[in-house]
Every structure is written in structure tokens, then in C-alpha cells.
Scaffold this motif. Structure first.
Motif, PDB file in Angstrom:
ATOM      1  N   GLY A  56       0.893  -1.203   0.154  1.00  0.00           N
ATOM      2  CA  GLY A  56       0.059   0.039   0.094  1.00  0.00           C
ATOM      3  C   GLY A  56       0.894   1.332  -0.044  1.00  0.00           C
ATOM      4  N   THR A  57       1.900   1.227   0.864  1.00  0.00           N
ATOM      5  CA  THR A  57       2.681   2.528   0.992  1.00  0.00           C
ATOM      6  C   THR A  57       4.319   2.083   1.062  1.00  0.00           C
ATOM      7  N   ALA A  58       5.086   3.305   0.945  1.00  0.00           N
ATOM      8  CA  ALA A  58       6.213   2.787   1.120  1.00  0.00           C
ATOM      9  C   ALA A  58       6.625   2.470   2.630  1.00  0.00           C
ATOM     10  N   SER A  59       5.961   3.062   3.867  1.00  0.00           N
ATOM     11  CA  SER A  59       5.968   2.794   4.947  1.00  0.00           C
ATOM     12  C   SER A  59       5.660   1.270   5.279  1.00  0.00           C
ATOM     13  N   GLU A  60       4.843   0.607   4.722  1.00  0.00           N
ATOM     14  CA  GLU A  60       4.616  -0.577   4.775  1.00  0.00           C
ATOM     15  C   GLU A  60       5.845  -1.491   4.184  1.00  0.00           C
ATOM     16  N   ALA A 101      16.433  10.271   6.657  1.00  0.00           N
ATOM     17  CA  ALA A 101      15.282   9.506   6.297  1.00  0.00           C
ATOM     18  C   ALA A 101      13.914   9.838   6.701  1.00  0.00           C
ATOM     19  N   HIS A 102      12.804   9.451   6.192  1.00  0.00           N
ATOM     20  CA  HIS A 102      11.684   9.712   6.304  1.00  0.00           C
ATOM     21  C   HIS A 102      11.079   9.037   7.825  1.00  0.00           C
ATOM     22  N   SER A 103      10.198   9.750   8.381  1.00  0.00           N
ATOM     23  CA  SER A 103       9.806   9.401   9.717  1.00  0.00           C
ATOM     24  C   SER A 103       9.323   7.820   9.690  1.00  0.00           C
ATOM     25  N   SER A 104       8.824   7.498   8.517  1.00  0.00           N
ATOM     26  CA  SER A 104       8.461   5.793   8.289  1.00  0.00           C
ATOM     27  C   SER A 104       9.498   4.939   8.790  1.00  0.00           C
ATOM     28  N   VAL A 105      10.707   5.329   8.477  1.00  0.00           N
ATOM     29  CA  VAL A 105      11.764   4.388   8.855  1.00  0.00           C
ATOM     30  C   VAL A 105      11.794   4.300  10.304  1.00  0.00           C
ATOM     31  N   ALA A 151      18.674   2.630   3.118  1.00  0.00           N
ATOM     32  CA  ALA A 151      19.203   3.956   2.458  1.00  0.00           C
ATOM     33  C   ALA A 151      17.917   4.502   1.877  1.00  0.00           C
ATOM     34  N   THR A 152      18.113   5.808   1.532  1.00  0.00           N
ATOM     35  CA  THR A 152      17.140   6.506   1.161  1.00  0.00           C
ATOM     36  C   THR A 152      17.764   7.130  -0.431  1.00  0.00           C
ATOM     37  N   LEU A 153      16.907   6.824  -1.454  1.00  0.00           N
ATOM     38  CA  LEU A 153      17.182   7.691  -2.782  1.00  0.00           C
ATOM     39  C   LEU A 153      16.196   8.616  -2.941  1.00  0.00           C
ATOM     40  N   GLY A 154      16.644   9.702  -2.780  1.00  0.00           N
ATOM     41  CA  GLY A 154      15.636  10.951  -2.901  1.00  0.00           C
ATOM     42  C   GLY A 154      14.863  10.972  -1.611  1.00  0.00           C
ATOM     43  N   THR A 155      15.709  11.803  -0.626  1.00  0.00           N
ATOM     44  CA  THR A 155      15.089  12.059   0.831  1.00  0.00           C
ATOM     45  C   THR A 155      13.998  12.981   0.626  1.00  0.00           C
ATOM     46  N   THR A 156      13.158  12.996   1.374  1.00  0.00           N
ATOM     47  CA  THR A 156      11.976  13.648   1.478  1.00  0.00           C
ATOM     48  C   THR A 156      12.434  15.282   1.640  1.00  0.00           C
ATOM     49  N   PRO A 157      13.302  15.592   2.519  1.00  0.00           N
ATOM     50  CA  PRO A 157      13.481  17.107   2.732  1.00  0.00           C
ATOM     51  C   PRO A 157      14.006  17.768   1.643  1.00  0.00           C
ATOM     52  N   ILE A 180      16.430  -0.404   0.194  1.00  0.00           N
ATOM     53  CA  ILE A 180      16.444   1.064  -0.313  1.00  0.00           C
ATOM     54  C   ILE A 180      14.864   1.709  -0.680  1.00  0.00           C
ATOM     55  N   ASP A 181      14.961   2.507  -0.133  1.00  0.00           N
ATOM     56  CA  ASP A 181      13.298   3.720  -0.030  1.00  0.00           C
ATOM     57  C   ASP A 181      13.727   4.610  -1.001  1.00  0.00           C
ATOM     58  N   ALA A 182      12.994   4.454  -2.088  1.00  0.00           N
ATOM     59  CA  ALA A 182      12.953   5.288  -3.205  1.00  0.00           C
ATOM     60  C   ALA A 182      11.724   5.898  -3.643  1.00  0.00           C
ATOM     61  N   ALA A 183      10.820   6.080  -2.338  1.00  0.00           N
ATOM     62  CA  ALA A 183       9.572   6.309  -2.518  1.00  0.00           C
ATOM     63  C   ALA A 183       9.109   7.391  -3.769  1.00  0.00           C
ATOM     64  N   TYR A 184       9.716   8.506  -3.487  1.00  0.00           N
ATOM     65  CA  TYR A 184       9.531   9.547  -4.751  1.00  0.00           C
ATOM     66  C   TYR A 184      10.358   9.412  -5.918  1.00  0.00           C
ATOM     67  N   PHE A 209       9.748   1.675  -4.312  1.00  0.00           N
ATOM     68  CA  PHE A 209       9.161   3.024  -4.800  1.00  0.00           C
ATOM     69  C   PHE A 209       7.885   3.175  -5.056  1.00  0.00           C
ATOM     70  N   ASN A 210       7.223   4.434  -4.989  1.00  0.00           N
ATOM     71  CA  ASN A 210       5.648   4.632  -5.074  1.00  0.00           C
ATOM     72  C   ASN A 210       5.151   5.033  -6.460  1.00  0.00           C
ATOM     73  N   PRO A 211       4.784   4.024  -7.503  1.00  0.00           N
ATOM     74  CA  PRO A 211       4.410   4.619  -8.680  1.00  0.00           C
ATOM     75  C   PRO A 211       3.206   5.494  -8.217  1.00  0.00           C
ATOM     76  N   HIS A 212       2.449   5.350  -7.247  1.00  0.00           N
ATOM     77  CA  HIS A 212       1.402   6.346  -7.042  1.00  0.00           C
ATOM     78  C   HIS A 212       1.998   7.892  -6.689  1.00  0.00           C
ATOM     79  N   LYS A 213       3.186   7.701  -6.481  1.00  0.00           N
ATOM     80  CA  LYS A 213       3.631   9.345  -6.369  1.00  0.00           C
ATOM     81  C   LYS A 213       3.744   9.746  -7.453  1.00  0.00           C
ATOM     82  N   TRP A 214       4.634   9.077  -8.661  1.00  0.00           N
ATOM     83  CA  TRP A 214       5.148  10.060  -9.874  1.00  0.00           C
ATOM     84  C   TRP A 214       5.190   9.158 -11.085  1.00  0.00           C
TER      85      TRP A 214
HETATM   86  N1  PLP Z   1       9.895   7.510   2.057  1.00  0.00           N
HETATM   87  C1  PLP Z   1      10.256   8.805   1.535  1.00  0.00           C
HETATM   88  C2  PLP Z   1      11.695   9.088   0.942  1.00  0.00           C
HETATM   89  C3  PLP Z   1       9.116   9.513   1.271  1.00  0.00           C
HETATM   90  O1  PLP Z   1       9.560  10.739   0.732  1.00  0.00           O
HETATM   91  C4  PLP Z   1       7.913   9.446   1.993  1.00  0.00           C
HETATM   92  C5  PLP Z   1       6.753  10.103   1.873  1.00  0.00           C
HETATM   93  O2  PLP Z   1       6.771  11.232   1.352  1.00  0.00           O
HETATM   94  C6  PLP Z   1       7.703   7.938   2.438  1.00  0.00           C
HETATM   95  C7  PLP Z   1       8.791   7.160   2.582  1.00  0.00           C
HETATM   96  C8  PLP Z   1       6.243   7.615   2.907  1.00  0.00           C
HETATM   97  O3  PLP Z   1       5.688   7.083   2.066  1.00  0.00           O
HETATM   98  P1  PLP Z   1       4.079   6.391   2.048  1.00  0.00           P
HETATM   99  O4  PLP Z   1       3.030   7.471   2.341  1.00  0.00           O
HETATM  100  O5  PLP Z   1       4.121   5.623   0.899  1.00  0.00           O
HETATM  101  O6  PLP Z   1       4.555   5.387   3.386  1.00  0.00           O
END
Ligand code: PLP
Length: 396
Positions: A56-60, A101-105, A151-157, A180-184, A209-214
Motif C-alpha cells: 500500500g505504501t512505502a512505510s509498509e 530518512a523519512h519518519s516512516s523508517v 538507504a534513501t534515494l531521494g530523501t523527503t527534505p 532502499i527506499d526510493a518512494a518519490y 518506490f511509489n508509482p502512485h507518487k510520480w
Molecule cells: N519515504 C520517502 C523518501 C518519502 O518521501 C515518503 C513520503 O513522502 C515516504 C517514505 C512515505 O511514503 P508512504 O506514504 O508511501 O508510506
């Protein structure tokens, strides 16, 4: 027939009852994996040991990877030390991520009941190999057991990229699961010019990664691949009597996730592929990156502003030269005006504004208009609060 049957909820989790759901998902994730030029190891193919699944999400995805890694390390240690209890081992485990890293990690660590440490990043907001190595040595010396690195590829900030070509070999040598979290940013890797950003993927155990993002697929659709699907299935497989049947197979995606029931989400990917094709999707990504570069040029041409991080994809981090207070006030005015909406971040202690090009219908004129609007509000602000900046500048 099944899709209109009132008891669909009872059947949808069993791939024997709805084989098309499982099969199309496996094929779509292989197609998408090929578009990203993922190493063969991650593809299911006909005989592969890896494969993809839609979460469902990158967090999952991060949570699933962490839990699978936890289960794997416990089994590995117990194979050598059968007397060590699971509770004892888990109490020593430590997982790592970038301080960006995103707070989900961090939340995955919280839910997984393990220590989570943040590795400091360099001046490009990227985790480097030596920074991870240093913390690993300290933690091993303290009797801890490093087992997972996200690891994050494409950090949120700021859309920064951890150096996975340095981090991967360290994780492999230390038997640490690298996720590897490349959500965006992951969507951009379908373009050959951005694919080098994914170099080092060959060292990873899992990738998401999230196809629903981009990538124009409606929410929710988070694509996750693993090199060895047995690692995931080994951690989560449960087979109570009510789920047993004569057509058991390892492709059942219910074993790869937290819920049992599943939706037919791969159809959404199939429709998007059919509508746009690879070339159409590449053009979409390139257009957004081009628009972000245009916005960057507008910011750079105005001496009152500065760019706060490299612009690699569709995100521009920028700020007025001046205090955090000044930039916080500018953001408030921008968002209160309700023409555009910006989300801020903190970079190296500085309050930074983020301009993200991500809507399907965004055109060049929208970017120009947004910049004129920002520039105009900045002019008003600087006239009212000249003491908060030192620069005299130009207006739109
Ligand atoms: N990881 C990164 C790098 C993100 O930018 C985001 C959301 O912006 C997430 C994880 C969380 O994504 P999700 O809402 O799919 O759990």
C-alpha cells in the motif's frame, strides 16, 4: 464472476481463487522492474528467486523489509547458537538509516521493537560509507548486532541520494539487510539519464518506490522487490487450516504482506502502461524535471534568494537570504494566499521552502505564475521587514 460476487472478500486472498490477480501482479512488477533496469535477481521471471509485490505504501514496504531482516538474523544466529533466545537476540539488534530518512523508517523500528540509529550525512545530505562503517564498529564493540540499513534515494527534505555504491558492499560484508527506499525518486529511474542514481542496487536485498507518487498510477500502489522472496515468505507465512487447499503455491502474495486480503492493484499499472507506454512515462518525468530546472533558474536569477540543495529531479529547495524567521513568514504568506502550497523542511539548521513539481497538469505557465507570486510576496515582506535581510534585490 468473482469480482461481482458478494463474498469476494473471502476469496480475494487466495491466489487459487483469483489467479489472475497474482499472475498479473507478478508480470507487471517484472515489466516495471525491467523498465527500471533492476538486476535480474529482483525479477520473478519463470524461475527467479526474487520478485515484486504491490504494497500500500512505502512505510509498509520498509516495515516488511525490517521484519523480514529481523527474522532472518534471528534464524542465522540461532543456527550457530541454538541456546540463544529470540528475545535476547532482538534486544541486541540495531537498525540504521540516514538522518534525512523519512519518519516512516524510524516508525518501522518502533513497530519492529528494535533500536534505530540515524547515520549523519555529508554536506550533500547523503550517507557515505565511512560514516556507516564508523557507527558499525562502535556498535559491534558495544555488543550490539547491526542487522538492517535503510538507504534513501531521494530523501523527503531535499531529494538527496545516499551513496549506495559505498554502503552496499559494507552491508553485504557485514550481513546487514540493505533496503532502499526510493518512494518519490524511483519513478525517475525509468529514464536512462537518471538510472545512474540507482547504481548500487545490486547490493540491496529489497527495493521500493511509489508509482502512485510520480508514475501516474492512482493511490495506492507501492512497488516492492526482493532478491530472495523466501526471506519474506519465511518471515510471514502462516497456514491455518482454513487457508489450506489443493493448489498451494509460493506465488501467493498474501505471504508477502501484513493483511491477508488483497486488491487487484496491478490492473492500475497495466492501464497506465497501456495508456502512456514507456516513452510517454519518460516524457512525463522529463517534463517535470525540466519545469523544476526552470524554477531553479528563476530563483538563481534573483539575488534575494538562494538554492539550498542540488536540484536533481522535480524538487527545488530554496530560501530568501536571511533569517529562519523571515523564511517562515514568507511561507506563511504564500500558503495563506492559497494560490499555491509549499511544504518546508530544515536543512542544516536552516528553514527552507520546497517547490515540488508533481501534478499531472502542471505546465510552464504555472511555474512562471508561481514564481511571480512568490517573488511579489517576498518584495512585500522585505519592504515591511528590511532588518531581517541584508540583500537588495530584483522583483518579478
Ligand atoms: N519515504 C520517502 C523518501 C518519502 O518521501 C515518503 C513520503 O513522502 C515516504 C517514505 C512515505 O511514503 P508512504 O506514504 O508511501 O508510506
Amino acid at each position: 464472476h468473482l469480482s461481482v460476487h458478494p463474498s469476494i472478500h473471502t476469496f480475494s486472498h487466495l491466489s487459487a481463487a483469483s489467479p489472475a490477480c497474482t499472475e498479473l501482479e507478478t508480470v507487471m512488477l517484472d515489466w516495471l522492474g525491467k523498465m527500471l533496469k533492476l538486476p535480474e535477481d529482483f525479477l520473478a521471471g519463470t524461475e527467479g528467486r526474487g520478485g515484486g509485490v504491490i504494497q500500500g505504501t512505502a512505510s509498509e514496504a520498509t516495515l516488511i523489509a525490517l521484519l523480514a531482516a529481523r527474522s532472518k538474523i534471528v534464524k542465522l544466529i540461532q543456527a550457530d547458537h541454538p541456546d540463544r533466545s529470540e528475545t535476547d537476540i532482538i534486544s541486541k539488534l540495531v537498525a540504521y538509516s540516514s538522518d534525512q530518512a523519512h519518519s516512516s523508517v524510524e516508525r518501522a523500528g518502533l513497530i519492529g521493537g528494535v533500536r534505530m540509529k540515524k547515520i549523519p550525512t555529508d554536506n550533500k545530505f547523503s550517507v557515505r560509507g565511512d560514516a556507516l562503517q564508523k557507527v558499525l564498529e562502535e556498535d559491534r564493540a558495544a555488543g550490539l548486532i547491526p542487522f538492517f540499513f535503510c538507504a534513501t534515494l531521494g530523501t523527503t527534505p531535499s531529494c538527496a541520494f545516499d551513496c549506495v555504491t559505498e554502503l552496499g558492499p559494507i552491508c553485504n560484508a557485514e550481513k546487514i539487510w540493505m533496503h532502499i527506499d526510493a518512494a518519490y525518486a524511483g519513478s525517475a529511474f525509468i529514464c536512462p539519464e537518471f538510472r545512474p542514481l540507482l547504481n548500487g542496487i545490486e547490493f540491496a536485498d529489497s527495493f521500493n518506490f511509489n508509482p502512485h507518487k510520480w508514475l501516474l498510477v492512482n493511490f495506492d500502489c507501492s512497488a516492492m522487490w526482493v532478491k530472495k522472496r523466501s526471506d519474506i515468505i519465511g518471515a510471514f507465512k502462516m497456514e491455518p487450516l482454513y487457508l489450506k487447499h489443493d493448489h498451494q503455491e509460493s506465488g501467493n502474495h498474501s505471504h508477502w504482506q501484513i493483511p491477508l486480503g488483497r486488491r487487484f492493484r496491478s490492473l492500475k499499472i497495466w492501464f497506465v502502461f497501456r495508456m502512456y507506454g514507456l516513452k510517454g512515462l519518460q516524457a512525463y518525468i522529463r517534463k517535470h524535471v525540466g519545469l523544476a530546472k526552470d524554477f531553479e533558474s528563476l530563483v538563481r536569477a534573483d539575488q534575494r534568494f538562494e538554492i539550498s540543495a542540488d536540484v536533481v529531479l522535480g524538487l527545488v529547495c530554496f530560501k530568501l537570504k536571511g533569517s529562519n524567521e523571515l523564511n517562515e513568514t514568507l511561507l506563511k504568506r504564500i500558503n495563506n494566499a492559497r494560490k499555491i502550497h509549499l511544504v518546508p523542511c530544515q536543512l542544516a539548521g536552516k528553514f527552507v521552502l520546497r517547490f515540488a513539481v508533481c501534478a499531472r497538469t502542471t505546465e510552464s505557465r504555472h511555474v512562471q505564475e508561481a514564481w511571480c507570486h512568490i517573488s511579489h510576496l517576498a518584495s512585500e515582506l522585505l519592504q515591511e521587514l528590511p532588518h531581517l535581510t541584508t540583500v537588495v534585490g530584483i522583483t518579478c
